[in-house]
Design a protein around this motif. Structure first.
Motif, PDB file in Angstrom:
ATOM      1  N   ALA A 174     -39.030 -58.928 -28.254  1.00  0.00           N
ATOM      2  CA  ALA A 174     -38.521 -58.223 -27.452  1.00  0.00           C
ATOM      3  C   ALA A 174     -37.199 -58.199 -27.141  1.00  0.00           C
ATOM      4  O   ALA A 174     -36.355 -57.181 -27.274  1.00  0.00           O
ATOM      5  CB  ALA A 174     -39.380 -58.254 -26.168  1.00  0.00           C
ATOM      6  N   GLU A 175     -36.429 -59.325 -27.211  1.00  0.00           N
ATOM      7  CA  GLU A 175     -35.109 -59.387 -26.933  1.00  0.00           C
ATOM      8  C   GLU A 175     -34.478 -58.789 -28.009  1.00  0.00           C
ATOM      9  O   GLU A 175     -33.255 -58.256 -27.777  1.00  0.00           O
ATOM     10  CB  GLU A 175     -34.573 -60.836 -26.938  1.00  0.00           C
ATOM     11  N   ARG A 225     -35.188 -56.484 -30.379  1.00  0.00           N
ATOM     12  CA  ARG A 225     -35.429 -54.821 -30.258  1.00  0.00           C
ATOM     13  C   ARG A 225     -34.883 -54.132 -29.177  1.00  0.00           C
ATOM     14  O   ARG A 225     -34.039 -53.061 -29.544  1.00  0.00           O
ATOM     15  CB  ARG A 225     -36.868 -54.582 -30.688  1.00  0.00           C
ATOM     16  N   ASN A 226     -34.833 -54.831 -28.075  1.00  0.00           N
ATOM     17  CA  ASN A 226     -34.158 -54.228 -27.124  1.00  0.00           C
ATOM     18  C   ASN A 226     -32.648 -54.068 -27.227  1.00  0.00           C
ATOM     19  O   ASN A 226     -31.925 -53.138 -26.806  1.00  0.00           O
ATOM     20  CB  ASN A 226     -34.642 -54.824 -25.647  1.00  0.00           C
ATOM     21  N   THR A 227     -32.157 -55.252 -27.594  1.00  0.00           N
ATOM     22  CA  THR A 227     -30.757 -55.475 -27.925  1.00  0.00           C
ATOM     23  C   THR A 227     -30.363 -54.257 -28.751  1.00  0.00           C
ATOM     24  O   THR A 227     -29.114 -53.542 -28.956  1.00  0.00           O
ATOM     25  CB  THR A 227     -30.400 -56.736 -28.318  1.00  0.00           C
ATOM     26  N   ARG A 268     -30.369 -50.736 -27.359  1.00  0.00           N
ATOM     27  CA  ARG A 268     -29.229 -50.659 -26.494  1.00  0.00           C
ATOM     28  C   ARG A 268     -27.911 -50.506 -27.291  1.00  0.00           C
ATOM     29  O   ARG A 268     -26.883 -49.590 -27.153  1.00  0.00           O
ATOM     30  CB  ARG A 268     -28.915 -51.723 -25.533  1.00  0.00           C
ATOM     31  N   ASN A 278     -41.139 -46.638 -32.796  1.00  0.00           N
ATOM     32  CA  ASN A 278     -41.486 -47.107 -31.716  1.00  0.00           C
ATOM     33  C   ASN A 278     -42.965 -46.789 -31.374  1.00  0.00           C
ATOM     34  O   ASN A 278     -43.896 -47.521 -30.862  1.00  0.00           O
ATOM     35  CB  ASN A 278     -40.548 -46.837 -30.464  1.00  0.00           C
ATOM     36  N   TRP A 294     -44.544 -53.748 -25.887  1.00  0.00           N
ATOM     37  CA  TRP A 294     -43.743 -52.741 -26.146  1.00  0.00           C
ATOM     38  C   TRP A 294     -43.274 -51.736 -25.246  1.00  0.00           C
ATOM     39  O   TRP A 294     -42.393 -50.836 -25.523  1.00  0.00           O
ATOM     40  CB  TRP A 294     -44.233 -52.052 -27.411  1.00  0.00           C
ATOM     41  N   GLY A 304     -41.692 -51.942 -22.378  1.00  0.00           N
ATOM     42  CA  GLY A 304     -40.285 -52.063 -21.821  1.00  0.00           C
ATOM     43  C   GLY A 304     -39.383 -51.511 -23.003  1.00  0.00           C
ATOM     44  O   GLY A 304     -38.324 -50.921 -22.747  1.00  0.00           O
ATOM     45  N   SER A 305     -39.473 -51.764 -24.131  1.00  0.00           N
ATOM     46  CA  SER A 305     -38.513 -51.231 -25.281  1.00  0.00           C
ATOM     47  C   SER A 305     -38.918 -49.577 -25.379  1.00  0.00           C
ATOM     48  O   SER A 305     -37.853 -48.909 -25.437  1.00  0.00           O
ATOM     49  CB  SER A 305     -39.094 -51.681 -26.680  1.00  0.00           C
ATOM     50  N   ILE A 335     -36.705 -48.240 -22.615  1.00  0.00           N
ATOM     51  CA  ILE A 335     -35.220 -48.386 -22.895  1.00  0.00           C
ATOM     52  C   ILE A 335     -35.007 -47.328 -23.769  1.00  0.00           C
ATOM     53  O   ILE A 335     -33.936 -46.240 -23.572  1.00  0.00           O
ATOM     54  CB  ILE A 335     -34.866 -49.554 -23.528  1.00  0.00           C
TER      55      ILE A 335
END
Length: 1727
Positions: A1106-1107, A1109-1111, A1114, A1147, A1164, A1166-1167, A1170
């Motif tokens: 998660a860290e 893919r979210n980064t 963003r 996604n 997933w 949370g991603s 975003i």
């Protein structure tokens, strides 16, 4: 029981007492007559009849009192039969018990019959037999126990125990029947008064007396006879054992334990009492410890300390010490108990350390008589053990060790008490001392019995600790993997203690295990239970760890003593297993000190020092006197002092004469090998955690190897797969040698398995094995000859003990001399190369020797046969030369610099190619060389920086070499880099190598990017993608993403918009975006590289972490936000299709994969949130250029399809994100034309059909956010499309909003009874914004508001939706809005023609009807029913005047029907739901005001001719029922259709007067309204007519006709009550409320001038009266009196007959009525 038996017994009494006892004869004769008079039916009926004849048992009681055995026997027998058949009168229990007491000493038969009668008496009459009666029953039993007859005494003792059991069973039943029942009494204890119930009181008092009796004190409740103390103690033990729940829950019983039992135990333990008393005291103490120690921890401290004190040798007799040990054995048998004891005492400051003292006592016990336990240099079998004649010492040891194939047979003869040693045959008892209750004196026990108990306690402690700790150290494995595990092999003796096969890794070893990250096998390391803080057993584990840490010295000292004692096979094997379990428990808990001490103990027991000293003359090297790690443990294990004591005794001489314990020649026995095998098994189980303790295991193995090798032709344990044969010089029996060889083979197999298992250890553990191996076998530190570079990285060398020098060893002793020569040679080459570094760098390679030097160094450094020291030194020399050459080029010209840099980097690549050539399996040394290559590259890049001109192919190839070589990570695979939605698994060969390579990649970007050729920008992007996707290092992936952003900024400055537009054209033409992007990237177009970089970020955005893919998401959004203003419409079209939609598409695919699993936790979501938020931001920020693209319509439809996919996942987080995205985008559109009608229609379709649906994991907050976003979307959509809204759409809006409100849940720390939730506020706000100028819209909105108003009271729908909201505040707000909305749209004809007003009035009527029944009113006034009342009045005032203009009268009739229902709801109130009379009086004022207003409002409409009579009748019926002040009997209420039907029916009188209604003020109001309706007066003009014109004729008659029957029926109620009840009152006056009601009615009837048409002739002439032609001759306005005339006449008659005078006022009013009617009508009162 039969009547015949009783009859015979009564005849016997008559016969026996004819002359002696006249009273008895007469009583018996009377009872006999009574018995004969009873019908002969069933025994149950006979018993029931006898119970009612209390005097029936009188002859039996008299017979018992005669003190004549014959007569008393008959009496007791009959009483016993009556008790058994439940025929004993309950009022004579006391006499029965007194009769038993008087007959208790008459004779054996009488006494036994009394004992037979007592238990059924207590069982059959448990409820009645309490208090003094129970005390009497117990006293009778105690009297019988004191008689001399053993049969009676023993039976009485058992009966007394049975009675106490029944008493406590009664307490249990009382608690189970009504746990919260009322207390009836208090018992006084020394701690204060305790409230109790009946059975608890009796149990307390009787048990307290029993304890007093046991202490020799006088009982207080039961007058017990003098009972033996032992008998009392047995009863106490029985009660404590059988009824522990009662003592745990009843404070009064705990008080007895605390204040009676424990002090008595303490005192008895301190005194010298007889064996019988002491035995029972110990048994009671054992019960208390096992069942009540948690409640009595403080009180149990002293008895436990006394037990420890009594274990000292000369303090108490031996039998008392045996009892103490048996108590401790029972304690240690229960692991939870002794863990609890440690937690209660040892772990608490200022308390006695019970367990520590006990283990210390074990040490003293083990050493007090060494000769008794046969202590020696080695463990042997005890003398006197039965066996075969041919057994020698080694055979016996083989039997004792339990070697496979050897079965020991023990005799069953009488134990020889004085034989040294401990065995099951010689040292145990068939019946423990605690169970020998029949003994009056202490039994004879073997002297070694106490030592066998010590061993048993140690075994129990070890088992308990192992059961507590070891199961938690096993890794949890799935059932599927467990099925795949092979079953462990080996003998049964090893399997319980061998490591769990599930802890071994079963993963296929597809690559070498070389670095920490690659070789670590987590499943091979036992879990430390102390780290399982979330486990339910964590507290128990902490206690176990504390026990081991604090008590191990004493346990170790005791075990080490018994390891050298004479034990039989069973005890010795159990002792070894106990040591093994204790050691393993300490090991898994990472308690190194006790673990190492026990390992040392096993090592010394496996190879005793006397054996090695007999073989090896020099035990240690010159530094052997250095202090050892286990000096303390060695001191604990020393048994020399004990042996010296034993040798001085005379018993030793006898032992030497009988048989020799020691072998003639030193050798290992099977017992030694058993200890050795246990040590090896511990090494297998604890190997990854042993650390330096490996030296103990390996040193022991070496010592065993030395001993066995001295007696065999080849090493016994040096080659662990060989089978040594014992030499003939040992002179050992061949069968014994075979047994010993079998055990040696088992040890060899275990040792082989131990070393094989090291392949699964983590790196640091394996390094420790290597260090220990070199330290033991070679006598030098591992640091002097490193064999593991990884081990050097993670573990510092530690000092190890000096090795033993054995006579044989097959392992090498030093490093090969040839490697030393290579080392010297390479050192000299390094010196030469340093001296000629300028020559090697500047001249041609062929001439300067560069190629030769580098090629040879490469051969040596990559050689698979060279030792590590040689290869590493060669790699270091080559590294030094390459760096020196590259560093020397900084001052050279570009041509020279380019040539040298290419030469240096190509040489480095050549070394790498030789190292990783195809088909070569890399070893650990190869990784060190690889590490040297990467460090060299990093140094070269650092040195050259921007001056690096050539060799980029080599640079990127070396950097990429750290990735595992698979098809997925092939740099030339365009599908992976450009078209793959799901990133493949990318792994680094080693974490350290990866970090080195990543550092080089960072240098390439940060320092060399300006000199990097354009064609390598794409290669750099692809390389960074691999670093981002690798799974070994999370920080590396995150850092790579930040580099992507920097690279994007670097490339963006060079991007040309025309190139992006060209790419867009190519994409549109070829319709294959990934292929075009890769093709253009290969041509080194910066724009294509930038686009490829963005697509790489979309690939990273599909990472499973998660860290990461979210980064990545963003980062993409940040790039768009920074450079979006610079992009043209075609460029936006390309980026939306190629980047944004690809991001969304990947996604969604990941969401599908995740949700296809059985248990999806929304990882997933949370991603996705975003991503959707970013798309909303991009579209809203750059809406103008995006809407101007040629493909906007297509893009919009694609986006809507994606949003629908997200909604289908049923996650409220995604639902909220989707609708926030829509609302955010639409909020930026100021008018419809910006997005277009098709786009808005698609949004409207989604909104109408996709109400947010959540999954089971969603919470109330998520649902609330989703619904708020859903309504926000509606607001924006309605703002843009309100001009085209239709009534169908309004209806859809209302339905969807209703579903949202109903499905919403209450938020934490909020209550919607007083305040609206955010969602409810938004719903009411959007409703106010809806257009009402659309046909049908007002009705829809009104019905919706009515639904909201009734939502709080609609329980059926609440149950369907299962919401946690009350909707009270919403309903109240909707009511207020409803009144306003009706007022605003009351002129709309559609609300009168459809069902709208019915819905509105129904919604308002429901809360009024519920009134006090509905408890959820909230704290803010007014309550819902009052608000509904006010709103309903307002609505009726608004719509009634306008309803007359409706096309039909049906709407008016329905409104009036609802008004009647509302009137009934206002007037009625169920007061059973309210306790405050003050509130009732306050509310009745409001109801009076409301009812009056409603009456005044509708009364004029009810008189209209078009209104059906049923409505008027319903309303007058409402007035009638609510005017009742005193509740009548049900038959007094007449039917609504015929109120006068029962007017003359007088009920039976009653003496209980009903209370007046608290709302009688309202009742009088309703009665007055009835009077007003019937009263003749001005005409009531109806405001309506059939044609809408007000008529002029009077309409009062219709209302009077409807109200008159109900008024007459109501007036008759107090008259009929007076007629029926007053005669029964006698001189008592009539209750004042009834009198006031009667007077009110009489006066009202007298004063009433009724409408002439109100009373029909049928009413006057019917009902059984004869009033002369239907009332002819009476005034028309007084016809109602004629109907009441018969009742008045009867009432007057009743009033005149009252004794002592009638009520003058009532009599006067009745007479006045008669005067009004007159006496000349000839009315006949019905009989």
């Amino acid at each position: 029981m039969t009547s015949q038996i009783l009859s015979n017994e009564l005849n016997n009494l008559i016969s026996e007492s004819k002359r002696k006892n006249t009273e008895l004869r007469n009583a018996a004769d009377k009872s006999l007559q009574d018995l004969k008079a009873l019908p002969s039916t069933s025994e149950q009926q006979l018993a029931a009849d006898l119970v009612r004849k209390s005097h029936f048992i009188s002859p039996f009681l008299l017979a018992c009192g005669t003190r004549n055995s014959r007569l008393a026997g008959i009496g007791v027998s009959c009483l016993q039969r009556l008790i058994a058949s439940h025929g004993l009168p309950k009022d004579r229990f006391e006499e029965v018990l007194e009769a038993f007491k008087e007959s208790a000493l008459l004779g054996l038969d009488v006494q036994l019959k009394i004992l037979q009668a007592l238990p059924p008496l207590l069982q059959s009459y448990a409820d009645e037999l309490e208090g003094d009666l129970l005390a009497s029953a117990l006293q009778v039993c105690s009297i019988l126990q004191t008689v001399k007859s053993a049969a009676v005494s023993n039976t009485a003792a058992a009966t007394l125990q049975q009675l106490f059991t029944a008493v406590y069973e009664k307490v249990a039943k009382e608690d189970a029947a009504d746990p919260d029942g009322p207390f009836i009494d208090e018992v006084s204890t020394e701690e204060g008064a305790v409230a109790v119930r009946a059975a608890s009181r009796d149990a307390y008092k009787s048990f307290d007396d029993l304890c007093l009796l046991a202490e020799g004190q006088k009982p207080q409740f039961v007058h017990f006879s003098a009972l033996p103390q032992a008998s009392c103690l047995e009863i106490i033990e029985s009660i404590l054992t059988s009824h522990s729940p009662i003592f745990s829950t009843h404070e009064e019983q705990k008080a007895i334990l605390r204040l009676r039992i424990l002090p008595m135990i303490t005192r008895c333990l301190s005194e010298r009492l007889t064996f019988t008393v002491t035995l029972r005291i110990f048994r009671i103490l054992s019960v208390v410890l096992r069942k009540y120690v948690s409640e009595l921890s403080t009180e149990c401290e002293i008895p436990l300390s006394l037990l420890n004190h009594m274990l000292d040798g000369d303090v108490v007799p031996s039998w008392k010490r045996n009892l103490c040990m048996e108590v401790f054995r029972s304690v240690y048998t229960d692991p939870r108990l002794f863990l609890q004891l440690y937690a209660e005492y040892d772990a608490v400051e200022d308390r006695k350390p019970i367990l520590k003292d006990n283990f210390a006592a074990f040490v003293r016990l083990a050493t007090e008589k060494p000769a008794k336990i046969g202590l020696g240099q080695q463990s042997t079998a005890p003398l006197g053990q039965s066996g075969t004649d041919g057994e020698n010492s080694i055979d016996q040891a083989a039997v004792e060790a339990g070697v496979a194939g050897v079965i020991g047979s023990g005799g069953l003869g009488v134990a020889e008490v004085n034989v040294p040693g401990i065995s099951v045959q010689l040292s145990s008892l068939k019946t423990p001392c605690l169970d020998q209750l029949d003994k009056m004196e202490a039994p004879a026990v073997p002297e070694t019995y106490v030592y066998s108990l010590v061993l048993t306690c140690l075994n129990s402690v070890a088992d308990g600790l192992a059961k507590c700790v070891l199961p938690l150290s096993i890794h949890q494995v799935s059932k599927e993997r467990r099925r795949k595990k092979p079953k462990p092999t080996g003998d049964a003796e090893d399997s319980p203690l061998s490591p769990d096969p599930e802890t071994r890794s079963t993963e296929p070893q597809t690559r070498p295990i070389l670095t920490r990250s690659m070789s670590y096998r987590k499943r091979s390391v036992p879990v430390n239970p102390l780290e399982l803080t979330a486990s339910s057993s964590y507290s128990m584990v902490k206690i176990a760890a504390s026990i081991i840490e604090e008590c191990w010295p004493a346990v170790l000292a005791t075990c080490s003593t018994f390891l050298y004692a004479a034990l039989d096979a069973e005890y010795y094997h159990a002792l070894v297993r106990s040591v093994q379990k204790f050691t393993q428990a300490a090991g898994v808990l990472r308690l190194s000190t006790p673990r190492d001490a026990f390992l040392t103990t096993l090592g010394k027991a496996a190879v005793p020092p006397n054996l090695t000293s007999a073989i090896v003359s020099t035990a240690v090297t010159a530094n052997g006197d250095a202090p050892r790690v286990f000096t303390n443990a060695k001191g604990l294990l020393s048994v020399d002092s004990f042996v010296s004591q034993a040798s001085s005794l005379s018993m030793e001489n006898k032992r030497r004469q009988s048989v020799s314990i020691e072998a003639e020649s030193p050798n290992l026995t099977t017992r030694n090998l058993l200890c050795l095998r246990a040590l090896i098994n511990l090494a297998i189980a604890l190997g990854p955690t042993l650390d330096i303790a490996w030296s103990i295991v390996l040193e022991t193995l070496q010592s065993a190897d030395i001993v066995l090798a001295a007696f065999s032709a080849k090493p016994a344990l040096g080659d662990y797969r060989s089978s040594p044969q014992l030499g003939a010089k040992n002179e050992i029996d061949p069968s014994s040698a075979s047994n010993l060889n079998t055990e040696i083979k088992a040890v060899q197999a275990a040792a082989s398995r131990m070393f094989d298992n090291t392949s699964d250890y983590p790196d640091d553990a394996f390094v420790q094995v290597l260090k220990a191996s070199f330290g033991v076998f070679f006598g030098k530190h591992i640091a002097s000859q490193p064999t593991s570079p990884a081990a050097e990285e993670f573990q510092k060398p530690i000092p190890l003990p000096p090795r033993r020098v054995g006579s044989v060893s097959n392992l090498p002793a030093s490093v090969n001399i040839q490697s030393q020569e290579y080392t010297l040679a390479l050192t000299k080459i390094r010196e030469i190369a340093r001296a000629n570094h300028l020559r090697l760098a500047a001249h041609e390679p062929e001439e300067s020797g560069w190629e030769f030097l580098t090629s040879e160094l490469i051969k040596i450094s990559t050689s698979m046969t060279a030792v590590h020291s040689v290869r590493s030194l060669a790699a270091d020399v080559l590294r030094e030369r390459l760096f020196a050459s590259a560093d020397a080029t900084r001052k050279e010209d570009a041509t020279t610099r380019r040539e040298i840099q290419r030469r240096v980097l190509s040489t480095l690549q050549s070394e790498l190619d030789a190292l990783i050539e195809d088909g070569r399996h890399m070893k650990e040394n190869d990784y060190y060389v690889h590490e040297t290559i990467l460090e060299t590259l990093k140094d070269v890049l650092d040195a050259c920086g921007e001056s690096l001109l050539d060799g980029w192919d080599s640079v990127f190839k070396i950097i990429s070499s750290v990735f595992e070589r698979t098809n997925d990570t092939n740099l030339n695979d365009t599908q992976f880099h450009a078209n793959s939605h799901r990133p493949s698994m990318v792994r680094l060969v080693s974490g350290k190598l990866g970090r080195l390579a990543f550092s080089s990649a960072q240098i390439v970007y940060s320092e060399c990017r300006l000199s990097l050729p354009p064609r390598f920008l794409s290669v750099l992007s692809d390389t960074l993608l691999l670093f981002a996707l690798q799974f070994n290092d999370l920080n590396m992936s995150l850092t790579t993403i930040s580099i992507f952003q920097d690279v994007s900024e670097f490339l963006q400055k060079q991007v040309v918009l025309s190139e992006l537009e060209t790419l867009q054209s190519a994409v549109s033409a070829e319709n294959q975006s990934p292929t075009v992007v890769i093709k253009e990237s290969a041509q080194a177009r910066v724009s294509a590289v930038w686009l490829s970089l963005l697509r790489h970020l979309t690939t990273i955005a599909n990472d499973d972490r998660a860290e990461v893919r979210n980064t990545a998401v963003r980062t993409i959004l940040t790039i768009f936000d920074r450079y979006g203003e610079l992009l043209s419409a075609p460029a936006w079209s390309l980026l939306i299709a190629s980047v944004l939609f690809r991001l969304v598409d990947t996604n969604i695919e990941a969401q599908r994969r995740a949700r296809s699993k059985e248990a999806s936790d929304g990882v997933w979501d949370g991603s996705s949130d975003i991503i959707l938020g970013g798309i909303a931001s991009i579209f809203s920020t750059f809406l103008d250029p995006i809407t101007q693209t040629a493909d906007f319509s297509t893009h919009w439809q694609t986006l809507m399809a994606y949003l629908e996919f997200y909604l289908s996942f049923q996650s409220h987080l995604l639902n909220a994100s989707v609708f926030r995205t829509l609302s955010t985008i639409m909020s930026k559109a100021e008018e419809t034309s910006i997005l277009g009608k098709p786009a808005l229609n698609r949004v409207g379709s989604i909104w109408a059909n996709k109400i947010p649906e959540g999954g089971p994991a969603d919470n109330a907050e998520g649902k609330q956010e989703a619904f708020l976003a859903y309504i926000s979307t509606l607001k924006e959509l309605y703002r843009l499309t309100q001009r085209e809204v239709t009534s169908n759409q309004v209806n859809t809006i209302a339905d969807n909003l209703e579903q949202c409100v109903r499905e919403s849940d209450a938020l934490l720390y909020s209550v919607d009874a007083d305040y609206l939730t955010p969602l409810q506020k938004e719903v009411l706000d959007i409703v106010e914004q809806l257009r009402t100028d659309i046909a049908g819209a007002p009705s829809i909105i009104l019905e919706f508001m009515a639904t909201l108003a009734s939502m709080a009271f609609d329980k059926e729908k609440d149950d369907v939706y299962q919401t946690t909201l009350t909707f009270v505040a919403l309903s109240k707000a909707a009511m207020r809005s409803l009144g306003v909305f009706v007022h605003q749209h009351s002129s709309e004809q559609e609300i009168y023609t459809d069902d709208t007003l019915n819905c509105v009035l129904d919604s308002l009527t429901q809360p009024i009807e519920l009134k006090y029944k509905w408890r959820l009113e909230g704290n803010k006034p007014p309550p819902p029913w009052q608000l509904a009342t006010s709103t309903a009045l307002h609505v009726l005032q608004t719509i009634l005047p306008k309803a007359r203009y409706s096309s039909t009268n049906e709407s008016l009739h329905e409104i009036l029907s609802h008004a009647t229902r509302i009137a009934s709801s206002i007037a009625h109130a169920d007061l059973s739901y309210v306790s405050s009379r003050k509130k009732v009086q306050k509310d009745v004022e409001f109801d009076i005001e409301s009812f009056t207003a409603l009456h005044d409002l509708i009364i004029s409409y009810l008189g209209a001719p078009t209104v059906p009579n049923s409505i008027r009748t319903s309303y007058t019926s409402v007035l009638f029922h609510n005017s009742i002040i005193h509740a009548p009997e049900p038959e007094e209420i007449p039917p609504t259709s015929s109120p006068l039907k029962t007017i003359y029916q007088i009920r039976f009188g009653r003496t209980s007067d009903p209370a007046p209604s608290p709302r009688r003020k309202l009742s009088y109001l309703c009665l007055n309204f009835l009077l007003d309706l019937v009263r003749a007066g001005p005409s009531i003009t109806s405001p309506i007519s059939a044609n809408g014109v007000a008529p002029s004729e009077p309409k009062h008659a219709t209302l009077a006709q409807a109200a008159a029957p109900h008024l007459l029926a109501r007036a008759a109620l107090p008259l009929k009550a007076y007629i029926a009840d007053q005669p029964l009152r006698g001189r008592m006056p009539q209750p004042e409320p009834q009198r006031q009601e009667l007077l009110f009615v009489l006066r009202a009837m007298k004063a009433l001038e009724s409408d002439p048409d109100a009373i029909p002739d049928s009413a006057v002439g019917g009902g059984g009266t004869s009033a002369g032609g239907g009332g002819a001759g009476i005034k028309a306005t007084k016809r109602h009196l004629l109907v009441l005339y018969p009742l008045v006449v009867k009432a007057l008659a009743v009033a005149g007959r009252v004794p002592g005078g009638a009520d003058d006022e009532v009599l006067a009013e009745l007479g006045a009525l008669l005067e009004e009617v007159g006496g000349g009508f000839g009315v006949v009162v019905p009989g």
